[in-house]
Structure formats: structure tokens, C-alpha cells
Design a protein around this motif. Structure first.
Motif, short mmCIF file in Angstrom:
data_model
loop_
_atom_site.label_atom_id
_atom_site.label_comp_id
_atom_site.label_asym_id
_atom_site.label_seq_id
_atom_site.Cartn_x
_atom_site.Cartn_y
_atom_site.Cartn_z
N LEU A 7 -24.13 5.17 33.99
CA LEU A 7 -25.03 4.52 33.63
C LEU A 7 -26.47 4.95 34.11
CD1 LEU A 7 -23.40 1.17 33.18
CD2 LEU A 7 -24.00 2.67 31.41
N MET A 8 -26.57 5.21 35.46
CA MET A 8 -27.42 5.59 36.45
C MET A 8 -27.91 6.95 35.45
SD MET A 8 -28.27 6.44 40.27
CE MET A 8 -27.59 8.02 40.38
N LEU A 9 -27.30 7.88 35.58
CA LEU A 9 -27.87 9.11 34.99
C LEU A 9 -28.18 9.27 33.24
CD1 LEU A 9 -25.28 11.41 36.57
CD2 LEU A 9 -27.88 11.33 36.98
N VAL A 10 -27.76 8.34 32.67
CA VAL A 10 -28.20 7.85 31.38
C VAL A 10 -29.45 7.42 31.27
CG1 VAL A 10 -27.49 6.64 29.19
CG2 VAL A 10 -25.72 8.04 30.37
N ALA A 11 -29.64 6.42 32.21
CA ALA A 11 -30.71 5.55 32.21
C ALA A 11 -32.13 6.46 32.68
CB ALA A 11 -30.82 4.33 32.79
N LEU A 12 -31.72 7.44 33.38
CA LEU A 12 -33.01 8.29 34.05
C LEU A 12 -33.99 8.84 33.24
CD1 LEU A 12 -31.16 10.01 37.01
CD2 LEU A 12 -32.68 8.24 37.05
N PRO A 13 -33.36 9.53 32.28
CA PRO A 13 -34.47 10.14 31.36
C PRO A 13 -35.30 8.95 30.44
CG PRO A 13 -32.28 10.80 30.65
CD PRO A 13 -31.98 9.86 31.72
N LEU A 14 -36.66 8.71 30.92
CA LEU A 14 -37.52 7.73 30.11
C LEU A 14 -37.92 8.43 29.02
CD1 LEU A 14 -38.93 6.28 33.37
CD2 LEU A 14 -37.04 5.19 32.09
N TYR A 15 -38.35 9.58 29.08
CA TYR A 15 -38.83 10.40 27.74
C TYR A 15 -37.84 11.60 27.22
CZ TYR A 15 -43.01 7.92 29.63
OH TYR A 15 -43.83 7.06 29.98
N ASP A 27 -33.66 17.61 34.47
CA ASP A 27 -32.46 18.45 34.03
C ASP A 27 -31.77 19.30 34.98
OD1 ASP A 27 -32.97 17.22 31.41
OD2 ASP A 27 -34.48 19.03 30.83
N ASN A 28 -32.41 19.89 35.70
CA ASN A 28 -31.91 20.69 36.87
C ASN A 28 -30.98 19.90 37.74
OD1 ASN A 28 -33.08 22.93 35.88
ND2 ASN A 28 -34.75 22.86 37.06
N VAL A 29 -31.36 18.62 38.36
CA VAL A 29 -30.69 17.94 38.90
C VAL A 29 -29.27 17.39 38.41
CG1 VAL A 29 -30.63 15.47 40.22
CG2 VAL A 29 -32.64 16.84 40.48
N ILE A 30 -29.29 16.94 37.03
CA ILE A 30 -28.23 16.55 36.34
C ILE A 30 -27.32 17.73 36.23
CG2 ILE A 30 -27.49 15.93 34.19
CD1 ILE A 30 -30.09 13.92 33.66
N GLU A 31 -27.76 19.25 35.88
CA GLU A 31 -27.10 20.38 35.74
C GLU A 31 -26.31 20.48 37.04
OE1 GLU A 31 -27.77 25.06 35.38
OE2 GLU A 31 -28.93 23.53 34.12
N GLN A 80 -21.91 16.56 26.85
CA GLN A 80 -22.03 16.44 25.41
C GLN A 80 -22.73 15.03 25.44
OE1 GLN A 80 -18.27 16.46 23.26
NE2 GLN A 80 -19.50 16.72 21.32
N MET A 81 -22.40 14.06 25.83
CA MET A 81 -22.86 12.65 25.61
C MET A 81 -24.47 12.81 25.85
SD MET A 81 -22.25 9.24 27.59
CE MET A 81 -23.17 9.75 29.24
N LEU A 82 -24.82 13.28 27.04
CA LEU A 82 -26.28 13.63 27.27
C LEU A 82 -27.06 14.30 26.04
CD1 LEU A 82 -26.38 14.41 31.06
CD2 LEU A 82 -27.12 12.32 29.90
N GLN A 83 -26.22 15.17 25.78
CA GLN A 83 -27.07 15.88 24.37
C GLN A 83 -27.26 15.21 23.28
OE1 GLN A 83 -28.41 19.04 25.02
NE2 GLN A 83 -29.27 18.62 23.05
#
Length: 92
Positions: A7-15, A27-31, A80-83
Motif C-alpha cells: 500500500l505504501m508503494l502504491v500510494a507513492l506515485p502522486l502523478y 521509478d528507480n527506487v521501486i525497481e 504488473q500491478m504498478l503498470q
């Protein structure tokens, strides 16, 4: 803990921009978080400019450890979920 991390990582991208969060650093941190070949030490070195206190270092270690404990299938599903989120109508 796994759910909180996801949930934390999904909520991070605000734009959102087509195919990514719109922030190459994020994106690099998530990768790096999801990549099972990146060790906790390598991860900590990558985040050194953002993680300074012992509490922050411990949190980064725990986040990376959470991903290290996942199967390759789970990691692929997370990616895949992030994409799917980035490609959703809410991010266009």
C-alpha cells in the motif's frame, strides 16, 4: 507487513505519466526495491542521500527484506500491478 509495504508503494506515485510514475527517481527506487538481485547493502547505498538516521536505515532494510522474501511470481505480479495503475484512466 506485506500489505502495508504494498500500500505504501502504491500510494507513492502522486502523478502518473504513461508507463511510469512520472518521477524517474521514484521509478528507480521501486525497481531497486523489487529487484531480488539487489542486496540490502546495495539498496542502502542507493538510498544513502535519503536515508540518514538509524530509524530510516532500519525501515529501508525492512522494506527491502520484505521484497527479498517474495517469490519471483509475486514480484512480477507487483510490477504488473504498478503498470496497470500507471495505465489506468486515473493516471492519464
Amino acid at each position: 507487513m506485506k500489505l502495508v509495504t504494498v500500500l505504501m508503494l502504491v500510494a507513492l506515485p502522486l502523478y502518473c505519466y504513461a508507463g511510469s510514475s512520472g518521477c524517474s527517481l521514484l521509478d528507480n527506487v521501486i525497481e531497486k526495491s523489487v529487484d531480488p538481485t539487489v542486496s540490502k547493502d546495495e539498496y542502502r547505498v542507493y538510498l544513502k542521500d535519503f536515508v540518514q538516521t538509524d530509524v530510516e536505515k532500519k525501515a529501508a532494510d525492512e522494506l527491502k527484506q520484505c521484497f527479498l522474501q517474495q517469490s519471483n511470481e509475486t514480484l512480477a505480479n507487483f510490477t504488473q500491478m504498478l503498470q496497470i495503475i500507471y495505465d489506468s484512466k486515473y493516471c492519464k
